[in-house]
Structure formats: structure tokens, C-alpha cells
Design a protein around this motif. Structure first.
Motif, PDB file in Angstrom:
ATOM      1  N   TRP A 121      -6.788 -45.435   1.663  1.00 14.18           N
ATOM      2  CA  TRP A 121      -5.597 -45.007   2.379  1.00 14.18           C
ATOM      3  C   TRP A 121      -5.754 -43.628   3.004  1.00 14.18           C
ATOM      4  O   TRP A 121      -5.098 -43.314   3.994  1.00 14.18           O
ATOM      5  CB  TRP A 121      -4.382 -45.008   1.444  1.00 14.18           C
ATOM      6  CG  TRP A 121      -4.469 -43.994   0.326  1.00 14.18           C
ATOM      7  CD1 TRP A 121      -4.951 -44.192  -0.927  1.00 14.18           C
ATOM      8  CD2 TRP A 121      -4.045 -42.618   0.385  1.00 14.18           C
ATOM      9  NE1 TRP A 121      -4.869 -43.032  -1.657  1.00 14.18           N
ATOM     10  CE2 TRP A 121      -4.318 -42.056  -0.885  1.00 14.18           C
ATOM     11  CE3 TRP A 121      -3.479 -41.820   1.370  1.00 14.18           C
ATOM     12  CZ2 TRP A 121      -4.027 -40.720  -1.184  1.00 14.18           C
ATOM     13  CZ3 TRP A 121      -3.201 -40.484   1.079  1.00 14.18           C
ATOM     14  CH2 TRP A 121      -3.475 -39.946  -0.176  1.00 14.18           C
ATOM     15  N   ARG A 154       5.400 -42.290  -3.389  1.00 10.54           N
ATOM     16  CA  ARG A 154       6.180 -43.351  -2.752  1.00 10.54           C
ATOM     17  C   ARG A 154       6.517 -42.977  -1.314  1.00 10.54           C
ATOM     18  O   ARG A 154       6.432 -43.804  -0.396  1.00 10.54           O
ATOM     19  CB  ARG A 154       7.468 -43.600  -3.541  1.00 10.54           C
ATOM     20  CG  ARG A 154       7.253 -44.174  -4.923  1.00 10.54           C
ATOM     21  CD  ARG A 154       8.554 -44.232  -5.699  1.00 10.54           C
ATOM     22  NE  ARG A 154       9.111 -42.895  -5.925  1.00 10.54           N
ATOM     23  CZ  ARG A 154      10.250 -42.662  -6.571  1.00 10.54           C
ATOM     24  NH1 ARG A 154      10.974 -43.684  -7.027  1.00 10.54           N
ATOM     25  NH2 ARG A 154      10.678 -41.423  -6.762  1.00 10.54           N
ATOM     26  N   ALA A 207       3.246 -43.130   0.862  1.00 12.46           N
ATOM     27  CA  ALA A 207       2.864 -44.508   1.179  1.00 12.46           C
ATOM     28  C   ALA A 207       3.820 -45.145   2.182  1.00 12.46           C
ATOM     29  O   ALA A 207       3.397 -45.869   3.091  1.00 12.46           O
ATOM     30  CB  ALA A 207       2.813 -45.336  -0.104  1.00 12.46           C
ATOM     31  N   THR A 208       5.106 -44.868   2.032  1.00  8.17           N
ATOM     32  CA  THR A 208       6.088 -45.436   2.958  1.00  8.17           C
ATOM     33  C   THR A 208       5.901 -44.884   4.361  1.00  8.17           C
ATOM     34  O   THR A 208       5.943 -45.627   5.351  1.00  8.17           O
ATOM     35  CB  THR A 208       7.513 -45.155   2.466  1.00  8.17           C
ATOM     36  OG1 THR A 208       7.683 -45.720   1.160  1.00  8.17           O
ATOM     37  CG2 THR A 208       8.544 -45.752   3.405  1.00  8.17           C
ATOM     38  N   ALA A 268       2.898 -46.488   5.833  1.00  7.92           N
ATOM     39  CA  ALA A 268       3.161 -47.891   6.153  1.00  7.92           C
ATOM     40  C   ALA A 268       3.948 -48.038   7.451  1.00  7.92           C
ATOM     41  O   ALA A 268       3.833 -49.046   8.157  1.00  7.92           O
ATOM     42  CB  ALA A 268       3.916 -48.558   5.002  1.00  7.92           C
ATOM     43  N   THR A 288       0.242 -42.282  -4.567  1.00  9.59           N
ATOM     44  CA  THR A 288       0.053 -42.966  -3.282  1.00  9.59           C
ATOM     45  C   THR A 288      -0.916 -44.125  -3.433  1.00  9.59           C
ATOM     46  O   THR A 288      -0.663 -45.237  -2.935  1.00  9.59           O
ATOM     47  CB  THR A 288      -0.477 -41.980  -2.218  1.00  9.59           C
ATOM     48  OG1 THR A 288       0.428 -40.883  -2.091  1.00  9.59           O
ATOM     49  CG2 THR A 288      -0.625 -42.675  -0.868  1.00  9.59           C
ATOM     50  N   PHE A 334      -0.011 -48.209  -2.831  1.00 10.65           N
ATOM     51  CA  PHE A 334      -0.736 -49.123  -1.949  1.00 10.65           C
ATOM     52  C   PHE A 334      -1.325 -50.294  -2.733  1.00 10.65           C
ATOM     53  O   PHE A 334      -1.325 -51.439  -2.260  1.00 10.65           O
ATOM     54  CB  PHE A 334      -1.830 -48.378  -1.191  1.00 10.65           C
ATOM     55  CG  PHE A 334      -1.344 -47.693   0.054  1.00 10.65           C
ATOM     56  CD1 PHE A 334      -0.951 -48.427   1.165  1.00 10.65           C
ATOM     57  CD2 PHE A 334      -1.258 -46.308   0.114  1.00 10.65           C
ATOM     58  CE1 PHE A 334      -0.492 -47.803   2.315  1.00 10.65           C
ATOM     59  CE2 PHE A 334      -0.806 -45.667   1.259  1.00 10.65           C
ATOM     60  CZ  PHE A 334      -0.414 -46.418   2.359  1.00 10.65           C
ATOM     61  N   ARG A 335      -1.811 -50.033  -3.946  1.00 13.11           N
ATOM     62  CA  ARG A 335      -2.355 -51.136  -4.764  1.00 13.11           C
ATOM     63  C   ARG A 335      -1.267 -52.111  -5.151  1.00 13.11           C
ATOM     64  O   ARG A 335      -1.476 -53.341  -5.128  1.00 13.11           O
ATOM     65  CB  ARG A 335      -3.041 -50.569  -6.016  1.00 13.11           C
ATOM     66  CG  ARG A 335      -4.376 -49.900  -5.731  1.00 13.11           C
ATOM     67  CD  ARG A 335      -5.135 -49.603  -7.012  1.00 13.11           C
ATOM     68  NE  ARG A 335      -4.441 -48.625  -7.843  1.00 13.11           N
ATOM     69  CZ  ARG A 335      -4.603 -47.313  -7.743  1.00 13.11           C
ATOM     70  NH1 ARG A 335      -5.398 -46.812  -6.814  1.00 13.11           N
ATOM     71  NH2 ARG A 335      -3.961 -46.493  -8.554  1.00 13.11           N
ATOM     72  N   ARG A 338       1.501 -52.765  -3.515  1.00 15.27           N
ATOM     73  CA  ARG A 338       1.876 -53.539  -2.335  1.00 15.27           C
ATOM     74  C   ARG A 338       0.844 -54.609  -2.026  1.00 15.27           C
ATOM     75  O   ARG A 338       1.181 -55.713  -1.593  1.00 15.27           O
ATOM     76  CB  ARG A 338       2.054 -52.619  -1.126  1.00 15.27           C
ATOM     77  CG  ARG A 338       3.289 -51.745  -1.243  1.00 15.27           C
ATOM     78  CD  ARG A 338       3.411 -50.767  -0.087  1.00 15.27           C
ATOM     79  NE  ARG A 338       4.588 -49.908  -0.245  1.00 15.27           N
ATOM     80  CZ  ARG A 338       4.924 -48.965   0.596  1.00 15.27           C
ATOM     81  NH1 ARG A 338       4.213 -48.736   1.666  1.00 15.27           N
ATOM     82  NH2 ARG A 338       6.010 -48.230   0.370  1.00 15.27           N
ATOM     83  N   ALA A 339      -0.440 -54.277  -2.242  1.00 12.72           N
ATOM     84  CA  ALA A 339      -1.504 -55.256  -1.986  1.00 12.72           C
ATOM     85  C   ALA A 339      -1.381 -56.439  -2.922  1.00 12.72           C
ATOM     86  O   ALA A 339      -1.571 -57.602  -2.515  1.00 12.72           O
ATOM     87  CB  ALA A 339      -2.865 -54.589  -2.143  1.00 12.72           C
TER      88      ALA A 339
END
Length: 362
Positions: A2, A227, A230-231, A234, A352, A356-357, A359-360
Motif C-alpha cells: 500500500w 483506518r 486506508a480510506t 481507497a 493501515t 488493507f488486509r 478489506r482483501a
């Protein structure tokens, strides 16, 4: 990974995390160097400093880190209303602050020869010492300045609060645009429209700016943990700027009163006010901001209002009066929980990656 983004590569950093540059003496060499040494981009807000001081600040940062760092300046250092700000205007605004001066045992200040610094003099000194990155707020520097920065190998970041400002920054040839949402603490850095008409939220602003420009986008405002990082990414950001969370760290130039307030329940209650500097800024509500709300926007322009409150700030810190202190804070301040730059930076990286992990997997 990321963190492998165009912004990180362009800035020469490991993680696309920029420490917000704090004005008004809230920045510190220690924090700037610490964040850069951790793999982010440490930043120092230099708009109140003279050219000589700016040269010294850059030299001191270079003594502490060999990694990239940024120096921030205000392109527009004076409101138009300063043209008519005379002795009579000064006395009027001093009178409004008389009760606050008295509460701190201060004599009212005298009319100064100069209220603030000159941007042209500051930028000339800064280009001479050539920091790795210069970030600009409250406008876009001239083509001559942009070309001078480019010829010295200086990367440039422009701050935008609207899509229109982001497009103007890209058109001027700036390397990266920082999209600053209304949740951010400190000053609203709008320059095409008044800040009250440029209060777009961070997570509405990011995708619109991403769709509007081709240069890397760094998101700012309301980002205090992994959070948020990452948002923002995204939604199209190539990196983030974290301000209030770093301001609460022991390495910052903020007073112990300021840092304690940021880590308290009071941090849930912020307001947008011109009372401290003359320009719209987000801070924790307190007695001073509430008292001055009675005057609405009928306050001294910047930098006169900022100059008028300088002695109040110093005395308030000395006397432990955070009810009279500008406690700049973003709307994410209630999320703060780290008191050192190292702990905060480690948490941002860890959280972060985890976000991401997760969400994956989903």
C-alpha cells in the motif's frame, strides 16, 4: 504494498505519510526530523519566521536527518484589509481585547512597525538553502518562483480546499496537490473563494480531486489513524497528511497545555473561528473563542489580529490558562491516543496494513 505510491516515489520517502506543518511556532525541528527518519515526510511551518531564521531552521533539520523533509510557507501573507489598517483601527481592536489582556496582567500592545513577514523575502532565502520539499498554502507562487524551485531540484506541494484550486495548482506546474478537507485543524487555506464557501469534507473532496487532476493527490483533514489512511487511499489519494495527531506528540512545538487538551474529552468540540489570527481556523472551543464570537467577522485582518493575540498566547501558556489559548485541532482529535511520534507512526503503518488486509479478505 500500500505504501508504494507515486507520491512516495516523487517525494523520496518510504511511507506516503506527511506530517502536517504547524504554523505559529507549533512546529519543531525535533518532530520534523523524527518523522522523516521514520520514513515519512516531516514538515515545518515557517510562515512567522524571518529569512535568517528560515535558513537556520533548515540547517538544524539537516543536522538531524538525511531524509527528505518539507518547509511550509504562506504565499498570501496579508489580507487586503491591511491596506487601510491604521492606528485608529488598531486601537479599536486593542480595546476589544482589553479584558483578556487584563486577565493575564498584560499592558495593551503598541502599534508596531511591522505586523508580519514578507513572503518574497522568505521564499528567496528558502530557495537559496533548497530544502527537499516546499509546501505552499493560501495560494500559488509565481511562475518565476516555481521555475526557481524546479531548477534547484525542490519538489513542491500546493494546498487546495476545492477542485477548482486543485486544478489551478496542477496548471501552475506544482508537483503534488494536497486536498485539505474541512475537518482539518488549524487554518483553512482557501485562495480562490472565501474559506466559508470552501468547506468541502475530506472524503467528498478526495475522489473529486483525484478525478480532476493527474498529479499525485495527498489527502488531509480528519485523518488520525490507519483506518483514515486506508480510506483516503481507497478513495484515490496517493498519500495522506496527518496533522493534529502529530501535534499532540511530545516532540511537537505545542505547549503541554495544548497537547493535554488534544488528548482530553474537550477535543470533541471544535469550532471555526477568526478570533485568534484573523483568518478562519479550526480550534477547540474555549472561553476566548466564545467571547470573541460576539464580534462575528468584525475582527482585525491577518496578520494584525494574529499580532494582537501573540502576547496573549505567551502569557496564557505561562499562567496555565488554556481558556485563552488557541488550541488548534481537527475533528479527529477525539481519536488521538499516542504521545510520541514513534508510537504514532508505528501505529499508522500497522493499522493501515491491517485495514488493507481486512478489506482483501472480505
Amino acid at each position: 504494498m500500500w505504501n508504494d505510491t507515486e507520491a512516495a516515489r516523487l517525494l523520496g520517502i518510504t511511507y506516503p505519510i506527511v506530517q502536517g506543518p504547524f504554523g505559529g511556532g507549533l512546529s519543531s525541528v525535533e518532530l520534523t526530523a523524527a518523522v522523516s527518519n521514520l520514513g515519512g515526510l516531516g514538515s515545518f511551518g515557517a510562515h512567522i519566521f524571518s529569512p535568517v531564521q528560515i535558513r537556520d531552521i533548515v540547517a538544524h533539520i539537516r543536522e538531524r536527518t538525511a531524509s527528505p523533509f518539507a518547509i511550509n510557507l504562506w504565499v498570501d501573507n496579508e489580507d487586503p484589509a491591511m491596506a487601510g489598517f491604521d492606528q485608529a483601527s488598531f486601537e479599536c481592536h486593542v480595546g476589544r481585547l482589553h479584558a483578556h489582556y487584563a486577565a493575564l496582567g498584560l499592558d495593551p500592545p503598541a502599534f508596531p512597525d511591522r505586523f508580519g513577514q514578507n513572503f518574497d523575502e522568505q521564499i528567496e532565502a528558502l530557495i537559496e538553502v533548497a530544502p527537499p520539499v516546499i509546501s505552499f498554502v493560501f495560494g500559488i507562487p509565481s511562475p518565476r518562483i516555481i521555475e526557481a524551485c524546479r531548477s534547484r531540484g525542490i519538489r513542491m506541494i500546493g494546498n487546495a480546499t476545492t477542485v477548482e484550486e486543485a486544478r489551478a495548482i496542477e496548471a501552475a506546474g506544482i508537483d503534488l496537490v494536497l486536498a485539505s478537507g474541512a475537518e482539518a485543524g488549524g487554518h483553512r487555506v482557501s485562495f480562490l473563494e472565501p474559506p466559508e464557501r470552501s468547506l468541502v469534507g475530506t472524503f467528498a473532496l478526495i475522489p473529486q480531486v483525484r478525478d480532476a487532476v493527474r498529479i499525485p493527490v495527498v489527502a488531509a483533514g480528519g485523518i488520525a489513524d490507519g483506518r483514515g489512511v486506508a480510506t483516503a487511499m481507497a478513495l484515490g489519494a496517493d498519500g495522506v497528511q496527518v496533522g493534529t495527531a502529530f501535534l499532540a506528540c511530545s516532540e511537537s512545538g505545542a505547549s503541554s497545555l495544548h497537547r493535554a487538551a488534544l488528548l482530553s474529552d474537550r477535543a470533541r468540540h471544535t469550532t471555526l473561528t477568526r478570533a485568534f489570527s484573523g483568518r478562519l481556523a479550526r480550534a477547540i472551543r474555549n472561553r476566548y473563542s466564545e467571547d470573541m464570537a460576539a464580534y462575528g467577522d468584525d475582527l482585525a485582518p491577518y496578520p494584525a489580529q494574529n499580532w494582537l493575540t501573540n502576547s496573549l498566547r505567551a502569557a496564557a501558556i505561562e499562567r496555565g490558562r488554556d481558556d485563552l489559548l488557541p488550541i488548534y485541532a481537527g475533528q479527529s482529535a477525539a481519536l488521538l491516543r499516542h504521545a510520541t511520534a514513534g508510537a504514532l507512526f508505528d501505529a499508522l503503518i500497522r493499522e493501515t496494513g491491517q485495514a488493507f488486509r481486512t478489506r482483501a479478505v472480505r
